[in-house]
Scaffold this motif. Structure first.
Motif, short mmCIF file in Angstrom:
data_model
loop_
_atom_site.label_atom_id
_atom_site.label_comp_id
_atom_site.label_asym_id
_atom_site.label_seq_id
_atom_site.Cartn_x
_atom_site.Cartn_y
_atom_site.Cartn_z
N LYS A 15 0.85 -0.67 0.17
CA LYS A 15 -0.43 -0.07 -0.44
C LYS A 15 1.06 1.21 0.30
O LYS A 15 0.70 2.04 0.46
N PRO A 16 2.17 1.55 -1.55
CA PRO A 16 2.54 2.91 -1.44
C PRO A 16 1.36 4.17 -1.07
O PRO A 16 0.41 3.96 -1.75
N THR A 17 2.39 5.15 -0.69
CA THR A 17 1.65 6.45 -1.03
C THR A 17 2.30 7.50 -1.54
O THR A 17 2.42 8.70 -1.93
N GLU A 18 3.96 6.99 -1.53
CA GLU A 18 5.09 7.21 -1.71
C GLU A 18 5.55 7.26 -3.11
O GLU A 18 5.55 5.83 -2.68
N ILE A 19 6.03 8.20 -4.08
CA ILE A 19 7.15 7.17 -5.02
C ILE A 19 8.08 6.60 -4.10
O ILE A 19 8.31 5.39 -4.73
N TRP A 20 8.96 6.83 -3.31
CA TRP A 20 10.37 6.28 -3.23
C TRP A 20 9.80 5.04 -2.62
O TRP A 20 10.57 4.09 -2.59
N GLU A 21 8.39 4.87 -1.75
CA GLU A 21 7.91 2.56 -1.23
C GLU A 21 8.14 2.36 -2.87
O GLU A 21 8.15 1.01 -2.50
#
Length: 181
Positions: free
Chosen positions: A148-154
């Motif tokens: 469940k990524p919420t940021e591009i770095w994830e």
């Protein structure tokens, strides 16, 4: 490690930093377009990466990584353009990147190519098949979403974690499937 002119430089940049943080000696070769795309997509110049890795000119076929006697644990090309992938698949060793790739293959070391292209045409697929048959791991830049990524770095960390897993390098970049936070 190689960086080519395919989009997806964030994966390469993230891997370089992760290897540095893990204390792993890293050598980087970038194609001319790889350098340009890294600067365009990440705002990072290759010389800025010298604090994290040894940087080699792609034109320097006398570099240490051009020889099988130079011990490495493996090689990753991320992102990998279809141009570079095709050259490697067909035994072209006219640059340091393609020569180092050939060395890693002949020495039977871990070798991961992360192609960043879509869609693939038949020649792309045949070149990838040739490399896979030669023992190369083809790992398309396809991050998962179960964490469940919420940021591009994830998303970048997901791919870098998978690369580190394939190299047998312990890390804590992401929660593994079935682990509780």
């Amino acid at each position: 490690m190689g960086i080519t002119g395919a989009s997806g430089s964030l994966y390469g940049y993230t891997l370089i930093r992760a290897l540095h943080q893990l204390g792993i000696e890293t050598h980087v070769i970038a194609t001319e377009m790889g350098e340009k795309v890294m600067q365009f997509e990440c705002g990072v110049k290759m010389e800025e990466l010298k604090e994290y890795a040894t940087i080699h000119s792609n034109r320097n076929l006398f570099a240490s990584v051009a020889s099988g006697s130079f011990q490495t644990d493996g090689m990753v090309i991320v992102p990998c353009s279809m141009n570079t992938l095709g050259a490697i698949a067909n035994g072209v060793g006219d640059t340091l990147l393609s020569r180092a790739a050939s060395v890693v293959m002949k020495e039977k070391r871990n070798f991961i190519i992360v192609p960043r292209e879509a869609p693939f045409h038949l020649i792309h697929l045949r070149n990838m098949t040739s490399l896979a048959e030669a023992g190369v791991c083809i790992m398309p830049a396809s991050p998962g979403f179960y964490h469940k990524p919420t940021e591009i770095w994830e998303l970048a960390n997901f791919m870098v974690a998978r690369i580190l897993d394939m190299l047998g390098i312990d890390h804590s970049l992401l929660e593994r499937w079935g682990e509780k936070a």
